[in-house]
Scaffold this motif. Sequence first.
Motif, PDB file in Angstrom:
ATOM      1  N   ALA A  31       0.832  -1.205   0.000  1.00 22.79           N
ATOM      2  CA  ALA A  31       0.000   0.000   0.000  1.00 22.79           C
ATOM      3  C   ALA A  31       0.867   1.255   0.000  1.00 22.79           C
ATOM      4  N   GLY A  32       2.153   1.094  -0.192  1.00 21.38           N
ATOM      5  CA  GLY A  32       3.028   2.265  -0.235  1.00 21.38           C
ATOM      6  C   GLY A  32       3.179   2.963   1.101  1.00 21.38           C
ATOM      7  N   VAL A  33       3.128   2.208   2.193  1.00 22.10           N
ATOM      8  CA  VAL A  33       3.234   2.814   3.527  1.00 22.10           C
ATOM      9  C   VAL A  33       4.655   3.312   3.774  1.00 22.10           C
ATOM     10  N   ALA A  34       5.608   2.661   3.112  1.00 28.44           N
ATOM     11  CA  ALA A  34       7.008   3.102   3.122  1.00 28.44           C
ATOM     12  C   ALA A  34       7.738   2.826   4.427  1.00 28.44           C
ATOM     13  N   MET A  35       7.172   1.967   5.268  1.00 30.46           N
ATOM     14  CA  MET A  35       7.894   1.571   6.481  1.00 30.46           C
ATOM     15  C   MET A  35       9.206   0.859   6.109  1.00 30.46           C
ATOM     16  N   GLN A  60      12.295   2.935   5.719  1.00 30.71           N
ATOM     17  CA  GLN A  60      12.955   3.340   6.964  1.00 30.71           C
ATOM     18  C   GLN A  60      13.695   2.180   7.602  1.00 30.71           C
ATOM     19  N   ALA A 106       8.343  -5.110   9.478  1.00 32.51           N
ATOM     20  CA  ALA A 106       7.721  -3.797   9.713  1.00 32.51           C
ATOM     21  C   ALA A 106       6.586  -3.524   8.738  1.00 32.51           C
ATOM     22  N   THR A 146       5.771  10.740  10.567  1.00 36.19           N
ATOM     23  CA  THR A 146       6.622   9.592  10.294  1.00 36.19           C
ATOM     24  C   THR A 146       7.362   9.155  11.550  1.00 36.19           C
ATOM     25  N   ARG A 154       4.647   7.496  13.807  1.00 34.73           N
ATOM     26  CA  ARG A 154       4.162   6.253  13.198  1.00 34.73           C
ATOM     27  C   ARG A 154       5.210   5.147  13.352  1.00 34.73           C
ATOM     28  N   ALA A 155       6.462   5.503  13.115  1.00 38.59           N
ATOM     29  CA  ALA A 155       7.507   4.486  13.216  1.00 38.59           C
ATOM     30  C   ALA A 155       7.578   3.938  14.638  1.00 38.59           C
ATOM     31  N   ASN A 210       4.362   1.733  14.982  1.00 41.65           N
ATOM     32  CA  ASN A 210       4.138   0.762  13.901  1.00 41.65           C
ATOM     33  C   ASN A 210       4.445  -0.666  14.334  1.00 41.65           C
ATOM     34  N   ILE A 235       1.686   6.732   3.050  1.00 40.06           N
ATOM     35  CA  ILE A 235       2.269   6.777   4.397  1.00 40.06           C
ATOM     36  C   ILE A 235       1.223   6.854   5.503  1.00 40.06           C
TER      37      ILE A 235
END
Lengths: 82, 406
Positions: free
Chosen positions: A12-16, A19, A51, B97, B100-101, B104, B351
């Motif tokens: 879903a392109g969350v982009a975790m 990172q 993640a 971000t 969330r990190a 998460n 995101i």
Amino acid sequence: MPDVVVDHDLCAGVAMCTQAAPGAFALNDEGLSEYQDGPWPAADLAEAADACPMAAITVTKDPKQYGRTEAGSPDRPDPPQK
Amino acid sequence: MDTGLDDLLSDEAVNHPAAYYEKLRAEDPVHWNPRWNGWVLTSYADVAAGFRDHQRLSSDRFAGPFGQQLSAVSSDYQALFGFLSKFFVWKDQPYHTRVRALVNRAFTPRSVEVLRPRVRALVAELTGALRGAGETDFLAGFAFTLPVVVIGDYLGVPEEGRQDLRRWAEDLGAVIFVSGNDADRLRKGEEAMEQLAAFLRPVIAARRAEPREDLLSGMVAAQERGDFLSEDEVLANAILMVFAGHETTMNLLANGMVAFAGFPAQWDRLRAGPALAATATEEILRYDGPIRAMARWAREPLRIRDHEIAAGDRVLLAQYAANHDPAQFADPETVDVTRWPNRHTTFGQGIHTCLGAPLARLEAQEAFTALAAAFPRFEVAEETLRYNPNIVSRSLTRLHLTFREA
């Protein structure tokens, strides 16, 4: 090298992942994650797979060899099956 | 374009969204709605792209057009806006971000999987209570109880007070899900926020003194490491999780039962094949998920199809409409529990994709599977289903069901 697959039916392109494993993943024009050729630290790749909120990333090959240290923990749930 | 479809709270928009959005999508998929004072996007492609364009389409409710609206009243409702302003969902990068990190990890599929036995046991208990019960209030007796107990356990919120959560969540939802400044709504939201804070503050203090294996303890530890900036930030995001953790899941379960009532053959398929739990849940999320639309605003000018969106314009991403777009989903008005792939927009994309999605999925999979296994048939007792007049959430005012064991 471990084989890394991003399932675009799930991503879903969350982009975790971007990172968790800096450099190893990048979002494409559609905003979906693409694996970038490595090498990358195996622990980072395992972290990215863990993640991912969508369970879209699969890192194959022998997990012990590539630093997945959570021996005995349950496997990630399978993606939905048709 | 004047479509005659500018009342997002009309009876048709609220109670018959498929028909409403189909007309709007066909006539003007990027529609300037003067009444809502913003753009309404109804095609799958535009809604999905809108979610992913977090650089230009902001979620920040305390800046831009939403911020102007709030700043007019925020000094009168300090608890409400003090905490709301720390909700990470309403922030852009980098604040979003960073927070969330932090949280998460607790909500990844692997992390929430440890809750499955607990969820399954709870579902069995709630399902058992429906046997032979005749007509029951499904919202109060099942759909509310399951998620509130699960998120309550996970966060480490004491059992006493959980019943109050529904009222607080309703009062907060009236502020969070509705734009505009209505004094009565804001006053109730302020009270609910104060009461929620008063309820959680001592729990946080107790976890600080004596950490447990729960999410609040984890958040307190994160603050002590310096990852959360203040106790209020911990508190605000705990409030967010209490709120987000049950309201939407409750509506997902209720909407799902209504969907299955309309497609009994799909209920039979789920009953025969619990392996379909995952795809069935995705299909319910698509067909009638708990969220109808999410608002953004343009940080800079952008072009969508042949429309120029100006900086500062509000943009409504109509997820319900996107999820029923025939350009993306074959037979969108049909429930198919084997539909796959099913890239619905109910959790958003990009995101800001719903943090709790893995937990919501797990709860819904367990609930639908267990209910289908226990009850071959059920009936909706309502003569007419009514939904709360709300642009953002898709929530029934009432849902009584009668479950049949044969």
